[in-house]
Structures are given as structure tokens and as C-alpha cells.
Design an enzyme around this catalytic site. Structure first.
Site, PDB file in Angstrom:
ATOM      1  CG  ASP A  44      -1.820   1.194   1.306  1.00  0.00           C
ATOM      2  OD1 ASP A  44      -2.965   1.050   0.825  1.00  0.00           O
ATOM      3  OD2 ASP A  44      -1.424   2.264   1.810  1.00  0.00           O
ATOM      4  CE1 TYR A  49       0.599   7.852   2.502  1.00  0.00           C
ATOM      5  CE2 TYR A  49       1.016   5.557   1.948  1.00  0.00           C
ATOM      6  CZ  TYR A  49       0.225   6.518   2.541  1.00  0.00           C
ATOM      7  OH  TYR A  49      -0.929   6.144   3.184  1.00  0.00           O
ATOM      8  CE  LYS A  74      -3.706   4.615   0.618  1.00  0.00           C
ATOM      9  NZ  LYS A  74      -2.295   4.501   1.023  1.00  0.00           N
ATOM     10  CG  HIS A 107      -4.495   9.675   0.323  1.00  0.00           C
ATOM     11  ND1 HIS A 107      -3.149   9.638   0.061  1.00  0.00           N
ATOM     12  CD2 HIS A 107      -4.610   9.308   1.620  1.00  0.00           C
ATOM     13  CE1 HIS A 107      -2.503   9.258   1.152  1.00  0.00           C
ATOM     14  NE2 HIS A 107      -3.368   9.049   2.115  1.00  0.00           N
TER      15      HIS A 107
HETATM   16  P1  NAP Z   1       0.660   1.258  11.879  1.00  0.00           P
HETATM   17  O1  NAP Z   1       0.936   0.230  10.865  1.00  0.00           O
HETATM   18  O2  NAP Z   1      -0.526   1.132  12.751  1.00  0.00           O
HETATM   19  O3  NAP Z   1       1.884   1.415  12.882  1.00  0.00           O
HETATM   20  C1  NAP Z   1       3.182   1.582  12.466  1.00  0.00           C
HETATM   21  C2  NAP Z   1       4.033   1.790  13.733  1.00  0.00           C
HETATM   22  O4  NAP Z   1       4.066   0.591  14.512  1.00  0.00           O
HETATM   23  C3  NAP Z   1       5.451   2.134  13.401  1.00  0.00           C
HETATM   24  O5  NAP Z   1       5.886   3.056  14.383  1.00  0.00           O
HETATM   25  C4  NAP Z   1       6.196   0.797  13.566  1.00  0.00           C
HETATM   26  O6  NAP Z   1       7.524   1.043  13.972  1.00  0.00           O
HETATM   27  C5  NAP Z   1       5.416   0.141  14.685  1.00  0.00           C
HETATM   28  N1  NAP Z   1       5.367  -1.335  14.579  1.00  0.00           N
HETATM   29  C6  NAP Z   1       4.982  -2.078  13.516  1.00  0.00           C
HETATM   30  N2  NAP Z   1       4.997  -3.390  13.807  1.00  0.00           N
HETATM   31  C7  NAP Z   1       5.418  -3.483  15.088  1.00  0.00           C
HETATM   32  C8  NAP Z   1       5.636  -4.568  15.961  1.00  0.00           C
HETATM   33  N3  NAP Z   1       5.435  -5.831  15.582  1.00  0.00           N
HETATM   34  N4  NAP Z   1       6.081  -4.295  17.237  1.00  0.00           N
HETATM   35  C9  NAP Z   1       6.283  -3.012  17.651  1.00  0.00           C
HETATM   36  N5  NAP Z   1       6.096  -1.943  16.851  1.00  0.00           N
HETATM   37  C10 NAP Z   1       5.658  -2.179  15.584  1.00  0.00           C
HETATM   38  O7  NAP Z   1       0.589   2.741  11.220  1.00  0.00           O
HETATM   39  P2  NAP Z   1       0.583   3.361   9.767  1.00  0.00           P
HETATM   40  O8  NAP Z   1       1.890   3.222   9.109  1.00  0.00           O
HETATM   41  O9  NAP Z   1       0.064   4.734   9.899  1.00  0.00           O
HETATM   42  O10 NAP Z   1      -0.501   2.510   8.974  1.00  0.00           O
HETATM   43  C11 NAP Z   1      -0.187   1.444   8.139  1.00  0.00           C
HETATM   44  C12 NAP Z   1      -0.349   1.804   6.682  1.00  0.00           C
HETATM   45  O11 NAP Z   1      -1.657   2.316   6.413  1.00  0.00           O
HETATM   46  C13 NAP Z   1       0.565   2.948   6.223  1.00  0.00           C
HETATM   47  O12 NAP Z   1       1.905   2.556   6.069  1.00  0.00           O
HETATM   48  C14 NAP Z   1      -0.119   3.359   4.953  1.00  0.00           C
HETATM   49  O13 NAP Z   1       0.182   2.475   3.905  1.00  0.00           O
HETATM   50  C15 NAP Z   1      -1.593   3.260   5.342  1.00  0.00           C
HETATM   51  N6  NAP Z   1      -2.145   4.557   5.817  1.00  0.00           N
HETATM   52  C16 NAP Z   1      -3.152   5.137   5.107  1.00  0.00           C
HETATM   53  C17 NAP Z   1      -3.731   6.311   5.518  1.00  0.00           C
HETATM   54  C18 NAP Z   1      -4.831   6.924   4.720  1.00  0.00           C
HETATM   55  O14 NAP Z   1      -5.212   8.085   4.980  1.00  0.00           O
HETATM   56  N7  NAP Z   1      -5.381   6.225   3.751  1.00  0.00           N
HETATM   57  C19 NAP Z   1      -3.269   6.948   6.699  1.00  0.00           C
HETATM   58  C20 NAP Z   1      -2.248   6.348   7.421  1.00  0.00           C
HETATM   59  C21 NAP Z   1      -1.705   5.149   6.979  1.00  0.00           C
HETATM   60  P3  NAP Z   1       8.811   0.541  13.117  1.00  0.00           P
HETATM   61  O15 NAP Z   1       8.616   0.948  11.695  1.00  0.00           O
HETATM   62  O16 NAP Z   1       9.939   1.240  13.802  1.00  0.00           O
HETATM   63  O17 NAP Z   1       8.835  -0.938  13.309  1.00  0.00           O
END
Ligand code: NAP
Length: 283
Positions: A44, A49, A74, A107
């Protein structure tokens, strides 16, 4: 990996890998290579990004056939409108280096997104995109779009995690056959989620980490989850959720930690609408 079937018959992996906030091209390319190596098939990304090229390079060098992978990007607010969307899609697909895209998402629920939707319907009909959807659409905006479109959105990607479970949004999506996809599935690590006592206790029962419990909870309720991490070890941990099942009781216990609102972003606030509309991704 398990697959879900979208409302147009397309298969999509129920768990994937997200690359938000991995802007450094080298790091992003390495992360996506690692993710594909450990078994993720859904990636994704987004124009906003600034890492579509890196994703494309990693996909190309993976040796995995393009058909086996499911790639999402997106459309940013600045590029909404009919002609703008066609142009933005062309830019994204060029950066990715593909001749088709699996999923194209609006998005943000802002800008001229109805005209964008017409352009995306055209791109899907012409075979350039396999499925189209939206992100961050509130229930009423989603229903309105469903009622006023020829193609019903396949996906609504919204914030879903144990602190913000969005049950009522999930019910509406079910009614309209829109697949929910969780962004921030791990709450972006906020509110010290990895040390949450309720989740830790459940994890101990199954010999699983908090991240694994959360991701299992997501997929067990039929939500696609796309966790992000830059660490290969955590990528493996996050995908290793297929050898256990949370009991109904534990699913209920997890429901009890919902705080009922987001502490990451408030889509009901006019400040959010102003802030996101100000954010430009190109000249
Ligand atoms: P997330 O996946 O909920 O959390 C990522 C955080 O968790 C990072 O700080 C990561 O740190 C940590 N983490 C991941 N796995 C872990 C584990 N097993 N143990 C401990 N810490 C862990 O947050 P997100 O990146 O915001 O969301 C995921 C994806 O959703 C994004 O990458 C993006 O593709 C998409 N997104 C979309 C929107 C939208 O508006 N459509 C908004 C936000 C995100 P490290 O990297 O240091 O491991």
C-alpha cells in the site's frame, strides 16, 4: 495468506504492507523487498508518500510475477477532478513502472472527488485498474457516493485499531458491500498500545505478541490490515498470525478497549479539512 473477494470479484490479500512515512527511497526499496521476501503480496503506497518509484523498483527486482502482487496507490486532493485524476493516475503508474494497478483509492474525502470517481470508473472499465475505492470516507459520504456512482467503491480504507474500532462504519460498509481496510492497524504505536495490559494478557494466552493479537483481531472481523514497519523481524512477526484463532470471548474483551474516537486525526474537524487541502504534493 488468505484472500478476500471484493465486490467486483477481484481477490485481495487480507493482510498487506504499508509504506507511509518511509520516504527515503533506498530504505523504502529495501523495506518492500524485505516485505515481499517474508511473504507480503499486498503493498500500500500513495502519491503523497513520495515513494512510488521505490515500491516499483522493489517489485520489479523481486522476481515475483506481477499478477501475484496486489499494489495500491492513492490520488491526492490536489489532483482531484476528472482530467487531473487521469493525469495523476498516469504519473503514478509511470513512477511505479507498471502497465496496470490493482487498486486506486481517493486518498481523502476532500476536493472534487465526484469527478475523480468518474475518471476512476473509466480507468477501471478500460482495464488500467482492477478495483477502485476511497479512504477516510465518513458513513454518510460513503453512502452518498455509493448511491450516486455506477461503480460502488470496492474499499474504504479508514483508521481501525482496538482504540478506534469503528463498528458503526463497519456495519454500513457491510450493508453496501464495501470492503473495510484498516490504516494505522496498530494505532501507529500510539497510546502505548504494545504495552496495553488487556492485549498483553490475551497475547500471553496464545504465545503471541500484542501486534499479532491486534492483526489477528483485524482479519478475524474481516478487515484488511496493512501494518507498516521498517524492521524485517517485525514484518515476519506481523504476518505470522495464521496459526492461532482468538476466541469469541477474547474478541469481546478487545471490543471493550475501544475509546470510540481517533486520537490520530479528526475527520469531523474543519481544521483537518483546511490542513489537508493546504498540503500540496507537486507544483
Ligand atoms: P501502523 O501500521 O498502525 O503502525 C506503524 C508503527 O508501529 C510504526 O511506528 C512501527 O515502527 C510500529 N510497529 C509495527 N509493527 C510493530 C511490531 N510488531 N512491534 C512493535 N512496533 C511495531 O501505522 P501506519 O503506518 O500509519 O498505517 C499502516 C499503513 O496504512 C501505512 O503505512 C499506509 O500504507 C496506510 N495509511 C493510510 C492512511 C490513509 O489516509 N489512507 C493513513 C495512514 C496510513 P517501526 O517501523 O519502527 O517498526
Amino acid at each position: 495468506m488468505k484472500y478476500i473477494i471484493l465486490n467486483n470479484g477481484i481477490e485481495m490479500p487480507i493482510e498487506g504492507y504499508g509504506v507511509f512515512q518511509i520516504q527515503d527511497p533506498k530504505q523504502c526499496e529495501q523495506c518492500v523487498s524485505d516485505a515481499i521476501d517474508v511473504g507480503y503480496r499486498l503493498i500500500d503506497t500513495a502519491a503523497a508518500y513520495f515513494n512510488e518509484e521505490a515500491v516499483g523498483r522493489a517489485v520489479k527486482k523481486s522476481g515475483i510475477s506481477r499478477e501475484e502482487l496486489f499494489i495500491t496507490t492513492k490520488l491526492w486532493i490536489q489532483d482531484t477532478g476528472y482530467e487531473n485524476t487521469l493525469k495523476a493516475f498516469e504519473t503514478s503508474i509511470k513512477k511505479l513502472g507498471f502497465d496496470y494497478l490493482d487498486l486506486y483509492l481517493i486518498h481523502q474525502p476532500f476536493g472534487d472527488y465526484y469527478d475523480s470517481w468518474r475518471a476512476m470508473e473509466k480507468l477501471q472499465r478500460e482495464g488500467y485498474i482492477r478495483a477502485i475505492g476511497v479512504c477516510n470516507f465518513s458513513q454518510e459520504r460513503l453512502v452518498d457516493l455509493c448511491l450516486n456512482s455506477e461503480i460502488t467503491p470496492a474499499i474504504n480504507q479508514i483508521e481501525i485499531h482496538p482504540f478506534h474500532q469503528q463498528q458503526s462504519a463497519l456495519n454500513i460498509m457491510k450493508e453496501y458491500q464495501v470492503q473495510p481496510e484498516a490504516w494505522g492497524p496498530l494505532s501507529e504505536g500510539q497510546k502505548d498500545i504494545f504495552n496495553n495490559k488487556t492485549l498483553l494478557k490475551i497475547g500471553i494466552k496464545y504465545g503471541k505478541s500484542v501486534a499479532q493479537v491486534i492483526l489477528r483481531w483485524q482479519i478475524q472481523q474481516g478487515v484488511v490490515a496493512i501494518p507498516k514497519t521498517v524492521h524485517k523481524k517485525r514484518m515476519k512477526e506481523n504476518i505470522n498470525i495464521w496459526d492461532f484463532e482468538l476466541s469469541e470471548q477474547d474478541m469481546k474483551v478487545i471490543s471493550s478497549i475501544d475509546i470510540g474516537h481517533s486520537e490520530i486525526i479528526d475527520y469531523n474537524s474543519t481544521c483537518t479539512a483546511k490542513w489537508l487541502n493546504r498540503w500540496k504534493i507537486h507544483n
